[in-house]
Scaffold this motif. Structure first.
Motif, PDB file in Angstrom:
ATOM      1  N   VAL A 158       5.853   2.634  -4.076  1.00 38.01           N
ATOM      2  CA  VAL A 158       5.252   1.281  -4.006  1.00 38.01           C
ATOM      3  C   VAL A 158       6.363   0.200  -4.522  1.00 38.01           C
ATOM      4  O   VAL A 158       6.555  -0.854  -3.901  1.00 38.01           O
ATOM      5  CB  VAL A 158       4.034   0.904  -4.627  1.00 38.01           C
ATOM      6  CG1 VAL A 158       2.762   1.262  -3.853  1.00 38.01           C
ATOM      7  CG2 VAL A 158       3.765   1.131  -6.122  1.00 38.01           C
ATOM      8  N   THR A 159       7.304   0.469  -5.517  1.00 38.15           N
ATOM      9  CA  THR A 159       8.015  -0.232  -6.031  1.00 38.15           C
ATOM     10  C   THR A 159       9.316  -0.436  -5.296  1.00 38.15           C
ATOM     11  O   THR A 159       9.815  -1.513  -5.349  1.00 38.15           O
ATOM     12  CB  THR A 159       8.504   0.185  -7.530  1.00 38.15           C
ATOM     13  OG1 THR A 159       8.660   1.836  -7.359  1.00 38.15           O
ATOM     14  CG2 THR A 159       7.532   0.046  -8.457  1.00 38.15           C
ATOM     15  N   ASP A 160       9.376   0.330  -4.340  1.00 41.77           N
ATOM     16  CA  ASP A 160      10.381   0.134  -3.435  1.00 41.77           C
ATOM     17  C   ASP A 160      10.270  -1.159  -2.392  1.00 41.77           C
ATOM     18  O   ASP A 160      11.221  -1.621  -1.703  1.00 41.77           O
ATOM     19  CB  ASP A 160      10.810   1.216  -2.504  1.00 41.77           C
ATOM     20  CG  ASP A 160      11.573   2.397  -3.341  1.00 41.77           C
ATOM     21  OD1 ASP A 160      12.138   2.182  -4.254  1.00 41.77           O
ATOM     22  OD2 ASP A 160      10.878   3.561  -3.457  1.00 41.77           O
ATOM     23  N   ALA A 161       9.045  -1.591  -2.450  1.00 42.41           N
ATOM     24  CA  ALA A 161       8.937  -2.684  -1.574  1.00 42.41           C
ATOM     25  C   ALA A 161       8.816  -4.204  -2.170  1.00 42.41           C
ATOM     26  O   ALA A 161       8.521  -5.065  -1.719  1.00 42.41           O
ATOM     27  CB  ALA A 161       7.387  -2.588  -0.978  1.00 42.41           C
ATOM     28  N   SER A 178       7.839  -4.975 -12.541  1.00 40.65           N
ATOM     29  CA  SER A 178       7.106  -6.283 -12.260  1.00 40.65           C
ATOM     30  C   SER A 178       7.700  -7.223 -13.229  1.00 40.65           C
ATOM     31  O   SER A 178       8.309  -6.921 -14.290  1.00 40.65           O
ATOM     32  CB  SER A 178       5.604  -6.156 -12.527  1.00 40.65           C
ATOM     33  OG  SER A 178       5.479  -5.861 -13.767  1.00 40.65           O
ATOM     34  N   VAL A 179       7.792  -8.514 -12.654  1.00 36.28           N
ATOM     35  CA  VAL A 179       8.536  -9.597 -13.410  1.00 36.28           C
ATOM     36  C   VAL A 179       7.474 -10.605 -13.722  1.00 36.28           C
ATOM     37  O   VAL A 179       8.078 -11.637 -14.419  1.00 36.28           O
ATOM     38  CB  VAL A 179       9.542 -10.426 -12.520  1.00 36.28           C
ATOM     39  CG1 VAL A 179      10.909  -9.293 -12.243  1.00 36.28           C
ATOM     40  CG2 VAL A 179       9.232 -10.787 -11.243  1.00 36.28           C
ATOM     41  N   LEU A 220       0.899  -1.223   0.115  1.00 36.78           N
ATOM     42  CA  LEU A 220      -0.051   0.121  -0.072  1.00 36.78           C
ATOM     43  C   LEU A 220       0.821   1.297   0.016  1.00 36.78           C
ATOM     44  O   LEU A 220       1.724   1.255   0.794  1.00 36.78           O
ATOM     45  CB  LEU A 220      -0.898  -0.057   1.382  1.00 36.78           C
ATOM     46  CG  LEU A 220      -1.699  -1.246   1.348  1.00 36.78           C
ATOM     47  CD1 LEU A 220      -2.592  -1.117   2.752  1.00 36.78           C
ATOM     48  CD2 LEU A 220      -2.705  -1.523   0.449  1.00 36.78           C
ATOM     49  N   GLY A 221       0.562   2.228  -1.106  1.00 35.00           N
ATOM     50  CA  GLY A 221       1.449   3.279  -1.218  1.00 35.00           C
ATOM     51  C   GLY A 221       0.817   4.493  -0.645  1.00 35.00           C
ATOM     52  O   GLY A 221      -0.347   4.729  -1.283  1.00 35.00           O
TER      53      GLY A 221
END
Lengths: 242, 303
Positions: free
Chosen positions: A167-170, A195-196, A131-132
């Motif tokens: 959010v991408t830092d998590a 995303s992968v 959650l950001g």
């Protein structure tokens, strides 16, 4: 699509400029990732709001006060009757989730993750949730997601709560089989790049009708022109053109 | 028992209510929630020679008692409309439908109208010479009497169905344009298309619509539309399809008293998907209230 009347039974502030409303009415056919379109006295166009939860004849929505319409909504009293179009949009495809789905919500994009998370848990999946928010006073629903049994990571841009950053830092803390996301477009793009696995994105656009008639909210995809309100708001990663 | 039947360019319709082009798609979204055969007819999504995505988004903005749109004629093009949309439409609608056609040159109009004219379900062709959204296109035809007449002449030469020319209100004298298209054989006119307008976001200090300007519709334009219908009724003998902010059975009757033979309902469909159904259901009660036995008898009745 259904057009029915809901009664407001609860309307409270849960974070900075953020309100949670519970409406009682016909919730049949409402799916995770869909939205409702609410008629508000004094405004010509309806307000499209994502579905946060449906349970026991109650619809929960969470919205940010951003303009005159949502300001009026925030001031609505218990017992107010609202004309609502429900069952709008395609919603998320739960069958693709795999065993460890990742749910990523940013700000006003957090609410649709709740019903999705609840339903994935019910299906026996083990979702992780990121959650950001901008700052600590904007954070909401961390505990609600935890109560569903999900592993929850909160990020704030200013670092006042949880992980500092976006959010991408998590992402690096989580192992996932598929993802679902909703939030502001720059966040969606960042999730797309980071995303992968495959995943689903929920988009926002200014709408006229909300049910596919006016072509106001169209976008181009690799699979052709789509109406965000009817063919979306959820698009799969593979079809998105940024 | 009240009589709601009217005759529009030689075709009798059960009632004068016609969802306006661009607010009703090809009918399917509405057929999911009510039987659209209840309608007089409907005017389907504006169709052009080639497929169009339309203008960039945002292309919707709210206004007091109305909305702006700058959709810009998104449609799959006439070939796909004929091959895919009309067969699907035939499954949910069994009455003559009004085809709505736009173009960017006289040849475009003639090409698209000639093709759509051959479709059995098409009852009328409504030719949009007034869409204010497309750069360098539609606007010029509808705002100039000579160009409006030239489109009419070209379209009449290649079609057999009644041609209804849809007029823009963004002109000095709408009656002059109506006379010009009548003189070249138009079977009817429909009016008004949207009024040109804009909004600016205070937060962004920029126009809300990416296209900057858009077409205003909704109840806020109703008095303007009514005035235009009144003026055109005084100027021509061909039937008028009135539209602009119509949202109730009372509004339909007011339009007809001003001179409309039939009435299109636009923005109201987007706010209330049942709008046209409700208007039709309300006729009996509203007509009784105002001592009207037959809608056909009140056309132009206020003059």
């Amino acid at each position: 699509m259904k057009n029915t009347v809901f009664e407001l039974i609860k309307n409270k502030q849960i974070a900075k400029n953020t309100y949670e409303s519970v409406l009682r009415g016909d919730i049949s056919d409402i799916k995770a990732g869909q939205f409702v379109n609410i008629k508000i006295d004094g405004f010509y166009l309806r307000r499209p709001i994502s579905v946060c939860n449906v349970e026991n004849e109650e619809l929960t929505i969470i919205y940010k006060v951003v303009g005159a319409g949502t300001k009026v909504m925030a001031e609505m009293k218990q017992g107010t009757r609202l004309n609502v179009l429900t069952g709008l949009g395609n919603g998320y495809d739960l069958s693709k989730s795999g065993e460890k789905p990742l749910l990523v919500g940013g700000g006003a994009g957090v609410p649709p993750m709740y019903l999705l998370c609840r339903q994935l848990v019910k299906l026996g999946k083990t979702p992780s949730v990121i959650l950001g928010f901008g700052s600590e006073n904007e954070v909401f629903y961390e505990e609600e997601f935890q109560k569903l049994g999900a592993k929850v990571y909160v990020t704030t841009v200013d670092g006042s709560y949880g992980i500092k950053g976006f959010v991408t830092d998590a992402f690096d803390k989580v192992e996932y089989t598929y993802f679902y996301t909703c939030g502001p477009e720059p966040m969606l793009k960042a999730v797309y790049d980071k995303s992968v696995t495959s995943g689903e994105f929920s988009f926002e656009e200014r709408m006229g009708c909300g049910f596919g008639a006016c072509m106001g909210c169209s976008c181009k995809t690799k699979y052709g022109n789509k109406r965000i309100c009817k063919d979306g708001p959820v698009l799969v990663k593979e079809e998105i053109i940024w | 028992m009240v009589n709601t039947k009217v005759k529009l360019c030689g075709i009798e319709i059960d009632n004068p209510v016609i969802p306006a082009s661009g607010t009703f798609g090809f009918g399917y979204e509405f057929a999911e929630i009510y039987d659209i055969n209840k309608l007089g007819t409907f005017s389907f999504k504006g169709t052009t020679k080639d497929p169009r995505f339309g203008n960039p988004t945002p292309r919707i903005a709210e206004t007091p008692m109305g909305m702006l749109n700058s959709v810009g004629l998104q449609n799959p093009g006439v070939d796909k409309v004929i091959a895919e949309e009309l067969p699907k439409l035939a499954k949910v609608f069994n009455k003559p439908v009004m085809a709505n056609v736009s173009g960017f040159s006289i040849d475009d109009y003639a090409y698209t109208c000639e093709r759509i004219d051959k479709e059995a379900q098409v009852g009328w062709i409504e030719v949009n010479i007034s869409c204010p959204n497309v750069h360098g296109g539609g606007m010029s035809f509808g705002t100039d009497a000579k160009n409006a007449a030239a489109v009419t002449k070209a379209v009449k030469a290649v079609t057999t169905k009644p041609i209804i020319i849809k007029l823009t209100p963004n002109v000095t004298d709408i009656a002059e344009i109506a006379r010009a298209v009548e003189s070249e054989g138009a079977d009817g006119v429909s009016l008004i298309n949207t009024l040109s307008g804009m909004r600016i976001s205070l937060a962004k200090k920029k126009p809300i619509l990416k296209n900057v300007t858009g077409g205003l519709s909704g109840p806020c334009v109703f008095p303007v539309a009514l005035r235009c219908v009144w003026q055109v009724y005084n100027a021509v003998k061909i039937p008028i399809v009135g539209m602009g902010g119509v949202s109730s059975a009372e509004d339909v009757i007011e339009m007809m008293l001003a001179g409309a033979t039939a009435v299109e309902v636009g923005a109201a469909n987007l706010i209330d998907p049942y709008a046209c159904k409700k208007i039709i259901d309300d006729f009996a009660q509203v007509m009784e209230k105002y001592h009207i036995n037959s809608l056909e008898e009140i056309i132009g009745g206020a003059h």
